[in-house]
Scaffold this active site. Structure first.
Site, mmCIF file in Angstrom:
data_model
loop_
_atom_site.group_PDB
_atom_site.id
_atom_site.type_symbol
_atom_site.label_atom_id
_atom_site.label_comp_id
_atom_site.label_asym_id
_atom_site.label_seq_id
_atom_site.Cartn_x
_atom_site.Cartn_y
_atom_site.Cartn_z
ATOM 1 N N GLU A 101 0.841 -1.206 0.000
ATOM 2 C CA GLU A 101 0.000 0.000 0.000
ATOM 3 C C GLU A 101 0.871 1.249 0.000
ATOM 4 O OE1 GLU A 101 -3.373 1.948 2.969
ATOM 5 O OE2 GLU A 101 -3.166 -0.228 2.864
ATOM 6 N N ASP A 103 0.224 5.363 0.579
ATOM 7 C CA ASP A 103 -0.813 6.251 1.103
ATOM 8 C C ASP A 103 -0.462 7.718 1.043
ATOM 9 O OD1 ASP A 103 -2.298 4.039 1.937
ATOM 10 O OD2 ASP A 103 -1.553 4.119 3.997
ATOM 11 N N GLU A 105 -2.488 10.606 3.078
ATOM 12 C CA GLU A 105 -3.576 10.890 4.011
ATOM 13 C C GLU A 105 -3.498 12.358 4.396
ATOM 14 O OE1 GLU A 105 -4.600 6.844 6.391
ATOM 15 O OE2 GLU A 105 -2.748 7.850 6.991
ATOM 16 N N GLN A 118 0.165 13.140 5.462
ATOM 17 C CA GLN A 118 0.902 11.979 5.946
ATOM 18 C C GLN A 118 1.029 10.964 4.819
ATOM 19 O OE1 GLN A 118 0.498 10.074 9.991
ATOM 20 N NE2 GLN A 118 -0.601 8.510 8.832
ATOM 21 N N THR A 119 2.246 10.508 4.560
ATOM 22 C CA THR A 119 2.453 9.420 3.606
ATOM 23 C C THR A 119 2.906 8.189 4.374
ATOM 24 O OG1 THR A 119 4.754 10.087 3.179
ATOM 25 C CG2 THR A 119 3.042 10.967 1.708
ATOM 26 N N ASN A 120 2.593 7.032 3.809
ATOM 27 C CA ASN A 120 2.983 5.776 4.443
ATOM 28 C C ASN A 120 3.178 4.734 3.351
ATOM 29 O OD1 ASN A 120 3.597 3.924 6.440
ATOM 30 N ND2 ASN A 120 1.590 3.979 7.430
ATOM 31 N N ARG A 129 5.659 3.354 8.399
ATOM 32 C CA ARG A 129 6.685 4.158 7.734
ATOM 33 C C ARG A 129 6.148 5.564 7.460
ATOM 34 N NH1 ARG A 129 6.901 -0.994 5.107
ATOM 35 N NH2 ARG A 129 8.910 -2.062 5.422
ATOM 36 N N GLU A 130 5.570 6.186 8.469
ATOM 37 C CA GLU A 130 4.911 7.471 8.284
ATOM 38 C C GLU A 130 5.900 8.626 8.165
ATOM 39 O OE1 GLU A 130 4.392 5.475 10.901
ATOM 40 O OE2 GLU A 130 2.270 4.942 11.034
ATOM 41 N N ASP A 194 -10.178 10.331 16.640
ATOM 42 C CA ASP A 194 -9.445 9.715 17.747
ATOM 43 C C ASP A 194 -7.932 9.867 17.578
ATOM 44 O OD1 ASP A 194 -9.665 8.038 15.512
ATOM 45 O OD2 ASP A 194 -9.294 6.234 16.694
ATOM 46 N N ARG A 277 9.760 5.235 19.086
ATOM 47 C CA ARG A 277 9.071 4.124 18.426
ATOM 48 C C ARG A 277 10.042 3.061 17.940
ATOM 49 N NH1 ARG A 277 5.598 5.998 13.568
ATOM 50 N NH2 ARG A 277 4.929 3.823 13.589
#
Length: 291
Positions: A101, A103, A105, A118-120, A129-130, A194, A277
């Site tokens: 995928e 992304d 976002e 935000q890409t991932n 992998r944000e 959230d 993280r």
């Protein structure tokens, strides 16, 4: 810094003079896409398709075909005003628990605050992998082009043809790369209060609903697969496509300068530098020059 910004904008105008006028028109929505859920919240209005989010539902659409390598682009005008709590996504994805995928976002925010992109990247079901950046323009007042260029060598995320992220094929370093699963192209809007805005501290204000993301100029220049299990048309050793050419699959000096400018001036988060993280730096971060 000011001089660098002026140089960048001048170069962008030059690129636009050279290439923007020559761009082929995009397809109509119904030629490439179909509504995938909440069909009453997906509205075609002439050349523009709109996805609507209210307190009853979000909405989404998907491509009619699946692809292996190529370029997908859509012009999007994001939710205006107070969009806190909302997420608008544009992405490519395969199916299954071990899916791949890519992304985009777009994380909504309160009025006057910058939109965060935000890409991932997921490979074989593994994401985390944000990267996040603030856009250098207001994406709610005009349409802007968001693109994913996927080749055997890399995945490049672009905004108005400016690269904002490059995820390289590092299989020679023992790192898996997305190359053997056909992907569909998707977009959606939903409530994610959230986590989407300030880590979930700012909630969606439904008095501002409906929240509307608008789309036009749909382009897919990619290798369409007849079935998700028959990829021979697209990944055979003797197959060559325009995105395989070195002048395309490797970034130019100008594109590298653009990427450096974006990272230096607009990036606000990179998973590669999040020691909380990842106490051990992810392996791909040790080899990528630009991520």
């Amino acid at each position: 810094m000011v001089g660098m910004g002026c140089w960048f904008m001048c170069m962008m105008m030059l690129v636009c003079v050279i290439s923007c006028g020559e761009a082929a028109p995009g397809a109509k929505f119904e030629e490439l896409y179909r509504s995938s859920w909440a069909m009453d919240h997906c509205v075609n209005d002439g050349e523009v398709t709109k996805l609507k989010l209210d307190n009853s539902s979000g909405a989404g659409f998907e491509s009619k075909s699946k692809y292996l390598f190529g370029k997908v682009s859509i012009q999007i005008k994001l939710v205006e005003g107070d969009s806190a709590g909302t997420v608008t996504a544009f992405y490519m994805s395969s199916e299954g628990s071990n899916h791949n995928e890519f992304d985009f976002e777009f994380l909504g925010n309160t009025t006057g605050e910058p939109y965060i992109v935000q890409t991932n990247v997921y490979v074989n079901g593994v994401g985390n992998r944000e990267q996040r950046l603030n856009l250098w323009f207001d994406p709610t007042t005009e349409f802007h082009t968001y693109s994913i260029l996927w080749s055997r060598r890399s995945v490049v995320f672009m905004v108005d043809e400016t690269p904002i992220r490059v995820h390289k094929n590092l299989e020679d370093k023992g790192i898996p790369f997305a190359k053997d699963q056909a992907m569909g192209v998707y977009s959606s809007i939903w409530n994610a209060d959230d986590w989407a805005t300030q880590g979930g501290l700012v909630k969606t204000d439904w008095s501002h609903a409906p929240f509307i993301a608008s789309y036009k100029d749909f382009k897919i220049d990619a290798c369409e697969v007849p079935t998700t299990t028959d990829l021979s048309k697209c990944n055979g050793e003797d197959q060559r496509f325009w995105w395989d050419e070195p002048t395309v699959s490797e970034m130019s000096l100008h594109q590298n300068h653009q990427l450096i400018w974006v990272r230096a001036n607009h990036m606000i988060y990179d998973y590669c530098f999040d020691a909380a993280r990842f106490p051990v730096t992810p392996l791909e971060c040790q080899h990528h020059r630009h991520l």
